[in-house]
Design a protein around this motif. Structure first.
Motif, PDB file in Angstrom:
ATOM      1  N   LEU A   7       0.666  -1.248  -0.003  1.00  0.00           N
ATOM      2  CA  LEU A   7       0.085   0.244  -0.163  1.00  0.00           C
ATOM      3  C   LEU A   7       0.792   1.317  -0.139  1.00  0.00           C
ATOM      4  O   LEU A   7       0.316   2.303   0.095  1.00  0.00           O
ATOM      5  N   ALA A  21       2.455   3.084  -2.349  1.00  0.00           N
ATOM      6  CA  ALA A  21       2.084   4.306  -3.194  1.00  0.00           C
ATOM      7  C   ALA A  21       0.920   5.208  -2.725  1.00  0.00           C
ATOM      8  O   ALA A  21       0.968   6.563  -2.636  1.00  0.00           O
ATOM      9  N   ALA A  22      -0.081   4.413  -2.524  1.00  0.00           N
ATOM     10  CA  ALA A  22      -1.444   5.018  -2.137  1.00  0.00           C
ATOM     11  C   ALA A  22      -1.553   5.738  -0.781  1.00  0.00           C
ATOM     12  O   ALA A  22      -1.968   6.867  -0.453  1.00  0.00           O
ATOM     13  N   GLU A  23      -0.674   5.006   0.048  1.00  0.00           N
ATOM     14  CA  GLU A  23      -0.549   5.565   1.471  1.00  0.00           C
ATOM     15  C   GLU A  23       0.446   6.863   1.694  1.00  0.00           C
ATOM     16  O   GLU A  23       0.047   7.830   2.093  1.00  0.00           O
ATOM     17  N   LYS A  48       0.689   9.256  -1.004  1.00  0.00           N
ATOM     18  CA  LYS A  48      -0.281  10.178  -1.290  1.00  0.00           C
ATOM     19  C   LYS A  48      -1.170  10.709  -0.455  1.00  0.00           C
ATOM     20  O   LYS A  48      -1.474  11.838  -0.069  1.00  0.00           O
ATOM     21  N   ALA A  49      -2.022   9.606   0.318  1.00  0.00           N
ATOM     22  CA  ALA A  49      -2.834  10.043   1.436  1.00  0.00           C
ATOM     23  C   ALA A  49      -2.063  10.797   2.358  1.00  0.00           C
ATOM     24  O   ALA A  49      -2.604  11.808   3.206  1.00  0.00           O
TER      25      ALA A  49
END
Length: 232
Positions: free
Chosen positions: A14, A16-18, A20-21
């Motif tokens: 996770l 990449a998504a984490e 960004k968040a």
């Protein structure tokens, strides 16, 4: 981190998504929120989690509040470093010291919380804790000696581990497997005890394999020196 030259190895599923968040959240944090506040918030989340895991002995629905503690812990533990980097207010030595000193405490709270819950026996959760702490110590040694700060193992990091805990607890709440047990040496272990033992064994295996691999690399970098009696 304590060693600014250390390579950060982050290969979690996770990641990449984490990332960004976390940057999105850091950009919107009020100016009065500091990295230290978030670090302590993470510890508070771990305390909430452990407390409600223990209360789940009375009612498994308390696990939902334990999950809230995990979310609070994720916000504090994951966002503190991101906030410092976004604001360019890093304190490498201080930040590394406080972050990972408290990480050891939260790891203990996570595992003791599991052991105090109806999910698994305390001895199994402490077995998991030992494996996780061994990997943590290995990570810090690798940072100092190898200039590699490994944040994930087998594509799993702290975020994935929190999600696994949530998934297993939900499975326990809604899938009645507590009557299924395995007898070993006169002792009875539940399905979840066995699952915890497998997780612990995997942690120790990853630790041993990683240590042996790095020992071979270090032996080439820092070879054994021949003993010369004339130097005495």
């Amino acid at each position: 981190m304590g060693n600014e030259k250390a390579e950060r190895i982050q290969t979690s599923l996770l990641n990449a998504a984490e990332k960004k968040a976390l940057v999105w959240l850091a950009d919107r944090m009020p100016s009065w929120v500091t990295s230290d506040m978030l670090t302590y918030l993470g510890v508070a989340g771990a305390v909430i989690y452990a407390a409600f895991c223990w209360l789940a002995q009375c009612n498994v629905n308390y696990f939902w509040l334990a999950f809230l503690g995990l979310v609070v812990n994720w916000v504090g533990d994951s966002l503190d470093g991101t906030l410092a980097r976004v604001r360019q207010t890093q304190r490498p030595k201080y930040g590394f010291f406080i972050d990972h000193s408290l990480d050891a405490l939260t790891t203990c709270l996570f595992c003791i919380g599991l052991g105090l819950s109806p999910l698994m026996d305390l001895s199994i959760s402490l077995f998991i804790m030992g494996g996780y702490l061994c990997l943590s110590i290995y990570t810090y040694l690798s940072t100092i000696v190898m200039d590699k700060f490994r944040l994930t193992y087998a594509s799993l990091g702290p975020t994935e581990m929190r999600l696994i805990i949530i998934a297993v607890c939900i499975l326990y709440m809604y899938l009645p497997l507590e009557d299924v047990s395995l007898g070993i040496g006169g002792l009875e272990f539940s399905v979840y005890d066995c699952l915890g033992a497998i997780v612990a064994a995997a942690l120790y295996l990853i630790y041993i394999v990683s240590m042996v691999k790095d020992l071979k690399a270090l032996a080439k970098i820092d070879p054994l020196k021949p003993f010369d009696k004339k130097r005495q």
